[in-house]
Design an enzyme around this catalytic site. Structure first.
Site, PDB file in Angstrom:
ATOM      1  N   SER A 116       0.867  -1.181   0.000  1.00 27.65           N
ATOM      2  CA  SER A 116       0.000   0.000   0.000  1.00 27.65           C
ATOM      3  C   SER A 116       0.897   1.222   0.000  1.00 27.65           C
ATOM      4  O   SER A 116       2.058   1.169   0.441  1.00 27.65           O
ATOM      5  CB  SER A 116      -0.891   0.013   1.247  1.00 27.65           C
ATOM      6  OG  SER A 116      -1.493   1.282   1.440  1.00 27.65           O
ATOM      7  N   TYR A 130      -1.492  -1.239  10.611  1.00 25.13           N
ATOM      8  CA  TYR A 130      -1.677  -1.362   9.161  1.00 25.13           C
ATOM      9  C   TYR A 130      -0.499  -0.724   8.426  1.00 25.13           C
ATOM     10  O   TYR A 130       0.106  -1.336   7.541  1.00 25.13           O
ATOM     11  CB  TYR A 130      -2.987  -0.693   8.741  1.00 25.13           C
ATOM     12  CG  TYR A 130      -3.232  -0.709   7.253  1.00 25.13           C
ATOM     13  CD1 TYR A 130      -3.766  -1.833   6.626  1.00 25.13           C
ATOM     14  CD2 TYR A 130      -2.908   0.392   6.453  1.00 25.13           C
ATOM     15  CE1 TYR A 130      -3.984  -1.858   5.254  1.00 25.13           C
ATOM     16  CE2 TYR A 130      -3.119   0.382   5.082  1.00 25.13           C
ATOM     17  CZ  TYR A 130      -3.661  -0.744   4.495  1.00 25.13           C
ATOM     18  OH  TYR A 130      -3.866  -0.766   3.137  1.00 25.13           O
TER      19      TYR A 130
END
Length: 238
Positions: A116, A130
């Site tokens: 990401s 995350y």
């Protein structure tokens, strides 16, 4: 030759499967939900008559399931392995290591780890785990890619680092984005195109490229505060 996609039952993984089937690869689709994989396999084989499409159900959060998948793939001629299942660090590390060992023997192949843009940012308050897990995926991929280049290997390792992508995972996880998301189809197609050109870090949109590049010139403490502000606003944390 096979292309293997983990997390293939929906979202970006499903779009990877569609694109690689179109490119003429036989597929091994990996996910937890057999009914989803079966439906996707049937759809792809209806469109691509010569396609061989195998299904492998596994929960890659479990290390023994990663080992079971690795054992299954040992006897297959794997050309592409896409680490797309939303399980970071341990599973990504394990499967990258196993598939890399197999590909280096043949001195060919592609490993694409889905991370990401969050992994290219120093830290992400209010989504700390995350951001940290995606940073691991990006760091691992870039380091191994460097090692491969220095050893003159023809094996590719890279990471896909998109910003927001519109998938059903966002609804299930109740995630809301501050920026408009791109489609999973666009993300997968962009990733495959850049992977074939041996781009190590793949960021699909200009906005995210600018955000992650310009952030390098800010003091990290300031950059983290900016990210903190955005995350806090998004999650309405008091």
């Amino acid at each position: 030759m096979y292309a293997v996609i983990t997390g293939a039952s929906s979202g970006i993984g499903e779009q990877f499967a569609k694109r690689l089937a179109k490119e003429g690869y036989d597929l091994i689709l990996v996910a937890r939900r057999r009914e989803r994989l079966t439906a996707l396999s049937d759809k792809l084989k209806a469109t691509h008559k010569e396609l061989k499409c195998d299904i492998f159900t596994a929960d890659l959060m479990q290390l023994d399931e990663c080992q079971r998948l690795s054992d299954y793939l040992e006897e297959k001629d794997i050309e592409i392995f896409i680490n797309n299942a939303d399980v970071n660090v341990r599973a990504v590390h394990f499967l990258t290591k196993k598939l890399l060992k197999q590909m280096r023997v043949k001195d060919r192949g592609f490993i694409l780890n889905v991370a990401s843009s969050a992994g290219l940012i120093p830290a992400g308050p209010y989504m700390a785990a995350y951001y940290a897990s995606k940073a691991y995926v990006a760091s691992l991929s870039r380091a191994v890619a460097c090692e491969l280049r220095q050893s003159h290997s023809h094996v590719y390792v890279g990471c896909l680092c998109p910003g927001p992508v519109d998938t059903e995972f966002n609804d299930v996880a109740n995630v809301r984005f501050a920026l408009k998301g791109i489609s999973a189809e666009y993300c997968a197609n962009y990733a495959i195109d850049r992977m074939m050109k041996h781009k190590t870090v793949i960021v699909p949109t200009l906005r995210m490229k600018l955000a992650t590049t310009c952030g390098r010139f800010l003091p990290q403490s300031l950059y983290i505060k900016i990210v903190s502000h955005q995350q806090k606003k998004k999650w309405h944390i008091d």
